[in-house]
Scaffold this active site. Structure first.
Site, PDB file in Angstrom:
ATOM      1  N   SER A  26      24.699  22.886  41.012  1.00  0.00           N
ATOM      2  CA  SER A  26      25.500  24.100  41.234  1.00  0.00           C
ATOM      3  C   SER A  26      26.711  24.229  40.321  1.00  0.00           C
ATOM      4  O   SER A  26      27.241  25.312  40.149  1.00  0.00           O
ATOM      5  CB  SER A  26      25.996  24.158  42.688  1.00  0.00           C
ATOM      6  OG  SER A  26      24.912  24.223  43.557  1.00  0.00           O
TER       7      SER A  26
ATOM      8  N   LYS B 228      29.380  28.655  50.415  1.00  0.00           N
ATOM      9  CA  LYS B 228      30.271  28.667  49.246  1.00  0.00           C
ATOM     10  C   LYS B 228      31.226  29.857  49.282  1.00  0.00           C
ATOM     11  O   LYS B 228      32.406  29.734  48.935  1.00  0.00           O
ATOM     12  CB  LYS B 228      29.434  28.677  47.966  1.00  0.00           C
ATOM     13  CG  LYS B 228      28.702  27.354  47.733  1.00  0.00           C
ATOM     14  CD  LYS B 228      27.715  27.434  46.589  1.00  0.00           C
ATOM     15  CE  LYS B 228      26.999  26.095  46.415  1.00  0.00           C
ATOM     16  NZ  LYS B 228      25.953  26.150  45.395  1.00  0.00           N
TER      17      LYS B 228
END
Length: 625
Positions: free
Chosen positions: A532, A575
């Site tokens: 990520s 997130k």
């Protein structure tokens, strides 16, 4: 008989008596009746939990299916070449509110069975073409769940034995009594309904700690009107804990699953298997693999515990598993579960939960009354923002409890003469001390070589900073910060992309010949891995090498390829919640995660701009000043 011949003083006598006692005390056919009231179930789920709409919807769907199964009209097919017999049976069974269809021969029966499903088939034995025995054979092979009742005017003992051996449910001789036919059909439908309704569910609640996974399991049991029991899998490393010990061992006992079913005295409870991801394994076996048979609806119809040594039907049990992360759970086990993700609460949801549930609960538990103590909305918001940083609400409850304890102490010291206390944002600092967390992103300046990234952890989402520096050297790439292999490869790929596109970035071709580059992710004591952070590393490098500061209030997540494409990543909701907690204004997300972004609730996307990007150049243009 065998036990009566053994001396009561011998060990075998005690073992035998204990085993028989265990067999007798098990709830083989004892079930609690499900409460099939959708409105009541929804009220119970909303009483104890705020939000979590997807999970509540799944439970209500499960109940709705049960309601439909219970209210569905049974379908009966009558096969008889005598028209009068057909008409009589149709007339009688239609009055019993069954859905009845009649045909004159076996060929017609097979055509009907191909086009629609029947619960019971009443068939004559002797018919032209396909007779009753042939029809029974074909139905047992093609439609094993359909019950077949043989009706014949030529009843003989051999034909009855043959029919039952081939799988007929019952055998009725003509002339028959109508009450006998009604009773046989009722029993046939009951046996089929038990099989149809027993199929339990296997749900897995996956998400950060403190998001209400275990407590929601209790609420589901209450909503269904079932018994509830919980098994802690954390640290379990012996297969015998699931399957039990064989009776030849001294001190043998059944596995925990059978033990809990016996304790709750019901064969269809809700069993919660907690902390699936923390299950252990050693030379005594692998408990995770032993769970495969327990959780598989196709296998657990006849689960055999080693101690019990007799098949026990677990198919009507509703299993709920909980885990923080599913990465450590074996793939065959994941395949048997329906995973429902708990991704953490928004600021607004936490405020609502605290004011409605946590504050009143802690005030009561600390011996105070809600007349004496009141928390303002500002105080709750301050605790959430400045004293906790989590996806769940566990630490939030601890902070509220700490304030209530201090008030309780003051109340005791004042000997009951204490005035009502109103907890404001200023009072929070007095009780809890200086703030523990700062809004790192907002309070920092934009810098060259520092980019803001978003990651998913066991405790939800978090923000990280990727720092890059260059120094004179000979083309070395130094990577520090406890990064795993995948993250190191992302750093290599990001640097290779920039080197292969040096002209577009305005970097001198011979720059890399004369310099070393160092990439560092702070909090070096914490292990970090995953793809990520690819675009975050790229932006930090691009900022360093072009000498343009990167905006700290833009956080990003996405995997990078050598050709500069941005690939999708997981955990988008977690997130974005982490970005909101850190007061980030803009989040950059891969364009291929568009569906994940569109599925987010409106209040998750409040006060935050989400930009979708396809290429690395799009990211660099958006972030570098």
């Amino acid at each position: 008989d065998m036990i009566s011949r053994i001396s009561p003083s011998s060990a075998e006598y005690t073992i035998g008596i204990t085993y028989i006692d265990y067999l007798v005390s098990l709830p083989w056919n004892k079930k609690t009746e499900d409460i099939l009231d959708l409105a009541r179930a929804e009220r119970i789920l909303n009483e104890n939990h705020y939000g979590l709409s997807a999970i509540k919807e799944r439970v209500l769907e499960h109940l709705a299916v049960k309601v439909l199964m219970m209210s569905k009209k049974a379908r009966i097919l009558i096969v008889d070449d005598e028209e009068i017999a057909r008409k009589n049976l149709v007339h009688v069974l239609t009055k019993e509110e069954y859905d009845v269809i009649a045909v004159a021969d076996g060929e017609g029966a097979l055509k009907e069975l191909e086009t629609s499903e029947f619960d019971v088939v009443l068939t004559d034995l002797r018919m032209a073409g396909i007779d009753g025995m042939d029809l029974l054979d074909r139905i047992r092979v093609r439609y094993p769940e359909t019950r077949v009742v043989m009706v014949t005017g030529f009843a003989t003992v051999p034909s009855a034995i043959e029919a039952m051996r081939k799988g007929a449910f019952h055998y009725i001789a003509k002339p028959f009594k109508l009450d006998e036919v009604r009773e046989v059909i009722r029993r046939a439908l009951e046996s089929k309904a038990v099989r149809a309704n027993t199929k339990g569910s296997v749900l897995c609640f996956a998400g950060p700690p403190g998001t209400g996974k275990t407590s929601l399991g209790r609420s589901i049991a209450r909503a269904l009107g079932r018994k509830f029991t919980r098994l802690a899998l954390g640290g379990m490393k012996d297969e015998a804990d699931i399957r039990g010990h064989r009776r030849t061992y001294v001190g043998a006992k059944p596995g925990r699953v059978i033990e809990e079913i016996r304790r709750v005295e019901s064969s269809n409870p809700v069993i919660m298997l907690d902390e699936l991801d923390k299950i252990g394994r050693d030379f005594k076996g692998d408990p995770a693999s032993a769970l495969l048979e327990v959780l598989d609806p196709e296998q657990n119809r006849a689960f055999t515990d080693h101690y019990l040594d007799a098949p026990f039907d677990l198919s009507s049990v509703m299993f709920i598993l909980t885990a923080n992360v599913l990465d450590t759970v074996p793939a065959p086990l994941r395949d048997r579960m329906e995973v429902i993700t708990f991704s953490g609460y928004t600021q607004e949801e936490k405020e609502h939960i605290a004011s409605r549930f946590l504050c009143p609960k802690q005030i009561r538990e600390k011996g105070l009354s809600t007349d004496l103590v009141a928390f303002t909305d500002d105080a709750i918001a301050k605790i959430i923002q400045e004293y906790t940083r989590e996806a769940g609400i566990r630490n939030l409850e601890r902070k509220i409890a700490a304030i209530c304890r201090k008030i309780a102490k003051a109340s005791v010291e004042s000997r009951g003469a204490m005035q009502p206390v109103r907890i404001t944002s200023e009072a929070v600092e007095h009780y809890l001390g200086k703030r523990k967390y700062h809004f790192e992103v907002i309070e920092e300046q934009d810098r060259i070589g520092v980019a803001t990234g978003l990651v998913r952890t066991e405790t939800g989402g978090d923000i990280i900073f990727v720092e890059a520096a260059n120094m004179k050297g000979s083309k070395d790439l130094i990577i520090t910060g406890s990064l795993g292999d995948v993250m190191r490869e992302s750093a290599q790929a990001a640097l290779s992309y920039i080197r292969s596109n040096a002209g577009e970035f305005g970097i001198a071709d011979d720059f890399f010949e004369r310099h070393d580059i160092h990439i560092h992710v702070p909090s070096g004591a914490i292990q970090k891995d995953g793809p990520s952070a690819g675009i975050t590393i790229l932006v930090a490098l691009a900022s360093l090498l072009t000498r343009r500061p990167a905006r700290r209030d833009i956080a990003m997540t996405g995997e990078i390829t050598l050709t500069g494409r941005v690939l999708p990543v997981g955990g988008i909701r977690e997130k974005i919640l982490a970005a909101r907690r850190a007061k980030v204004r803009t989040v950059i997300v891969p364009a291929r995660n568009r569906d994940d972004v569109e599925e987010l609730d409106g209040n998750v996307k409040n006060d935050i701009e989400i930009r979708l990007v396809d290429t690395a150049m799009d990211v660099v243009k958006a972030v570098l000043i």
